[in-house]
Design a protein around this motif. Sequence first.
Motif, mmCIF file in Angstrom:
data_model
loop_
_atom_site.group_PDB
_atom_site.id
_atom_site.type_symbol
_atom_site.label_atom_id
_atom_site.label_comp_id
_atom_site.label_asym_id
_atom_site.label_seq_id
_atom_site.Cartn_x
_atom_site.Cartn_y
_atom_site.Cartn_z
ATOM 1 N N LYS A 1 -3.229 37.020 21.104
ATOM 2 C CA LYS A 1 -3.922 35.595 21.605
ATOM 3 C C LYS A 1 -4.792 36.730 21.571
ATOM 4 O O LYS A 1 -5.954 35.923 21.549
ATOM 5 N N HIS A 2 -5.564 37.842 22.628
ATOM 6 C CA HIS A 2 -6.748 38.104 22.976
ATOM 7 C C HIS A 2 -7.564 39.690 22.062
ATOM 8 O O HIS A 2 -7.893 39.737 22.349
ATOM 9 N N TYR A 3 -6.078 40.022 21.474
ATOM 10 C CA TYR A 3 -6.115 40.934 20.921
ATOM 11 C C TYR A 3 -5.471 41.395 19.891
ATOM 12 O O TYR A 3 -4.266 40.555 19.228
ATOM 13 N N ARG A 4 -5.462 41.730 18.305
ATOM 14 C CA ARG A 4 -4.877 42.494 17.663
ATOM 15 C C ARG A 4 -4.443 43.487 17.353
ATOM 16 O O ARG A 4 -5.135 44.381 17.333
ATOM 17 N N VAL A 5 -2.914 44.253 17.335
ATOM 18 C CA VAL A 5 -2.554 45.044 17.124
ATOM 19 C C VAL A 5 -2.522 45.460 15.617
ATOM 20 O O VAL A 5 -2.298 44.520 14.945
ATOM 21 N N VAL A 6 -3.673 46.207 15.417
ATOM 22 C CA VAL A 6 -3.668 47.159 14.085
ATOM 23 C C VAL A 6 -2.834 47.724 13.167
ATOM 24 O O VAL A 6 -2.981 47.838 12.223
#
Length: 54
Positions: free
Chosen positions: A32-37
Motif C-alpha cells: 500500500k505504501h511501499y513495495r518490497v524489492v
Amino acid sequence: MTNLIKTIGTCAITLLFATSFTSFSTTFEAGKHYRVVAEKKTSTPELTEYFSYY
C-alpha cells in the motif's frame, strides 16, 4: 523581552503538537505504501536507487 518569551512559547507548543500528531500516522503497509524489492538476497551486492516525489 515579553514578546520574545511569548513567541518562543508559541513555537514550542506548536512543535509539540505537530510532532504528536505525526507520530500516530506512521504505520506503513507493504503493497500500500511501499513495495518490497526482493524477497531473496542476491549472490553479489547490488545498489538500487529510488526517488520518491510523493
